[in-house]
Design a protein around this motif. Structure first.
Motif, short mmCIF file in Angstrom:
data_model
loop_
_atom_site.label_atom_id
_atom_site.label_comp_id
_atom_site.label_asym_id
_atom_site.label_seq_id
_atom_site.Cartn_x
_atom_site.Cartn_y
_atom_site.Cartn_z
N VAL A 128 1.05 -1.15 -0.02
CA VAL A 128 -0.23 -0.15 0.09
C VAL A 128 0.97 1.26 0.02
N VAL A 129 2.06 1.23 0.74
CA VAL A 129 2.86 2.41 0.72
C VAL A 129 3.29 2.39 -0.73
N ASN A 130 3.61 1.53 -1.29
CA ASN A 130 4.53 1.50 -2.68
C ASN A 130 3.38 1.98 -3.55
N GLY A 131 2.05 1.49 -3.51
CA GLY A 131 1.02 1.64 -4.42
C GLY A 131 0.64 3.28 -4.21
N THR A 132 0.63 3.81 -2.97
CA THR A 132 0.05 5.18 -2.75
C THR A 132 0.98 6.27 -3.36
N ASP A 166 3.03 5.57 -5.94
CA ASP A 166 2.81 5.38 -7.56
C ASP A 166 1.39 6.21 -7.85
N ILE A 167 0.31 5.89 -6.92
CA ILE A 167 -0.67 6.45 -7.64
C ILE A 167 -0.86 7.96 -7.46
N TYR A 168 -0.09 8.45 -6.54
CA TYR A 168 0.02 10.00 -6.39
C TYR A 168 0.69 10.67 -7.47
N GLU A 169 1.90 9.94 -8.03
CA GLU A 169 2.39 10.34 -9.31
C GLU A 169 1.62 10.15 -10.50
N THR A 170 0.77 9.24 -10.57
CA THR A 170 -0.19 9.09 -11.63
C THR A 170 -1.39 10.25 -11.61
N TRP A 171 -1.63 10.44 -10.54
CA TRP A 171 -2.88 11.78 -10.22
C TRP A 171 -2.02 13.19 -10.43
N LYS A 172 -0.83 13.22 -10.16
CA LYS A 172 -0.03 14.43 -10.47
C LYS A 172 0.10 14.68 -12.06
N SER A 173 0.74 13.51 -12.56
CA SER A 173 0.59 13.89 -14.11
C SER A 173 -0.40 14.02 -14.74
N SER A 179 -12.25 17.79 0.78
CA SER A 179 -11.47 19.10 0.58
C SER A 179 -10.10 18.61 0.15
N THR A 180 -9.85 17.06 0.18
CA THR A 180 -8.40 16.78 0.01
C THR A 180 -8.62 15.29 -0.85
N ALA A 181 -7.51 15.07 -1.78
CA ALA A 181 -7.54 13.99 -2.38
C ALA A 181 -6.67 12.80 -1.84
N LEU A 182 -6.08 13.20 -0.52
CA LEU A 182 -5.40 12.04 0.02
C LEU A 182 -6.13 10.88 0.32
N PRO A 183 -7.27 11.14 1.15
CA PRO A 183 -7.90 9.72 1.27
C PRO A 183 -8.20 8.77 0.17
N LEU A 184 -8.66 9.70 -1.14
CA LEU A 184 -8.84 8.91 -2.20
C LEU A 184 -7.65 8.08 -2.81
N ILE A 185 -6.61 8.64 -2.74
CA ILE A 185 -5.23 8.16 -3.25
C ILE A 185 -4.92 6.84 -2.41
N VAL A 186 -5.04 6.95 -1.12
CA VAL A 186 -4.63 5.76 -0.26
C VAL A 186 -5.80 4.64 -0.35
N HIS A 187 -7.17 5.02 -0.67
CA HIS A 187 -8.04 4.08 -0.96
C HIS A 187 -7.72 3.30 -2.14
N GLN A 188 -7.49 4.03 -3.08
CA GLN A 188 -6.97 3.34 -4.60
C GLN A 188 -5.85 2.24 -4.36
N SER A 225 -5.15 -4.91 -2.39
CA SER A 225 -5.88 -6.04 -1.89
C SER A 225 -6.16 -7.04 -3.12
N ARG A 226 -6.63 -6.50 -4.21
CA ARG A 226 -6.92 -7.10 -5.43
C ARG A 226 -5.54 -8.05 -5.94
N ILE A 227 -4.63 -7.49 -6.13
CA ILE A 227 -3.18 -8.19 -6.61
C ILE A 227 -3.17 -9.25 -5.81
N GLU A 228 -3.01 -8.88 -4.45
CA GLU A 228 -2.61 -9.99 -3.28
C GLU A 228 -3.73 -11.08 -3.51
N TYR A 229 -5.23 -11.01 -3.90
CA TYR A 229 -6.02 -11.85 -4.12
C TYR A 229 -5.70 -12.72 -5.31
N GLU A 230 -5.19 -11.90 -6.22
CA GLU A 230 -4.89 -12.60 -7.68
C GLU A 230 -3.64 -13.50 -7.25
#
Length: 243
Positions: free
Chosen positions: A68-72, A74-81, A190-199, A205-210
């Motif tokens: 989740v730390v790694n993914g957070t 990575d996803i932040y960089e995607t949101w920013k780009s 007011s902030t995107a932070l919770p959405l980024i971590v949720h994503q 979780s899905r990758i771990e299931y796979e």
């Protein structure tokens, strides 16, 4: 799935390196104190009680947090780009939320949350590998227990960090609707932070299931984009003493 002793140690050191390299001052000291206190439970804890959920094996919790730390990040960089212009949170806040989002799964400081299920029937027919520990008398949702544990160690957090942990489960938790489905613009998140971590949490979780479904096992990864330039020798020595 089963992690070797060395894999458990490697993951634990990666977790402690996140604290070492992303926090400073009193908050860093208190996080280290908390994690060292919870090490025996945290290092061995699964991320869930059912094999078909995610990371239901010894060491699954730490592996999930690293994902989740790694993914957070990575996803932040995607949101920013993609055009995110929000500057109302820092990388430290992102990492703090990702690191502690599921802390309540470790237990209540004195007792682990998950204990092995001794019913072979349930293990075989339901995939229920762990039970909730009846020694934990007070029920709390995972986010609430995470926040409670941080509070017990006097670990301060910003408003964004609190909200990020509180609603990281998104609309899987009914009570989060008031934050995520506002009918008034003044109550919009007011902030995107919770959405980024949720994503990141849902993706991990899905990758771990796979991985479980395919029988691919656990592929260890470097903690990408989180500095790991320092050795955490005390944590390593402490972890080795467990085996």
């Amino acid at each position: 799935m089963k992690l070797t002793e060395q894999e458990l140690l490697t993951n634990w050191n990666s977790l402690m390196a996140i604290i070492e390299d992303n926090f400073t001052g009193e908050r860093k000291t208190k996080l280290q104190e908390l994690y060292n206190k919870l090490q025996p439970e945290m290092m061995m804890a699964p991320a869930s009680g059912f094999e078909h959920f995610h990371n239901c094996f010894i060491g699954g919790y730490v592996d999930h947090v690293l994902n989740v730390v790694n993914g957070t990040l990575d996803i932040y960089e995607t949101w920013k780009s993609s055009g995110l212009v929000s500057n109302d949170f820092t990388q430290e806040e992102l990492v703090f939320v990702a690191l502690n989002h599921d802390l309540g799964k470790v237990g209540d400081i004195e007792n682990p949350l998950y204990i092995p299920n001794d019913s072979e029937w349930h293990r075989k027919n339901q995939g229920k590998i762990y039970n909730y520990n009846s020694e934990i008398k007070t029920y709390m949702g995972i986010p609430d227990r995470s926040l409670w544990i941080l509070n017990q160690y006097g670990i301060s957090m910003t408003e964004q960090e609190y909200l990020g942990i509180k609603i990281h489960d998104g609309l899987y938790e009914e009570g989060n609707g008031q934050y995520l489905k506002p009918y008034n613009k003044d109550r919009a998140l007011s902030t995107a932070l919770p959405l980024i971590v949720h994503q990141a949490d849902m993706m991990s979780s899905r990758i771990e299931y796979e991985r479980w479904k395919s029988g691919a096992g656990v592929a260890l990864k470097e903690t990408r984009k989180v500095k790991r330039t320092k050795q955490v020798s005390n944590a390593n020595d402490s972890a080795k003493a467990m085996f």
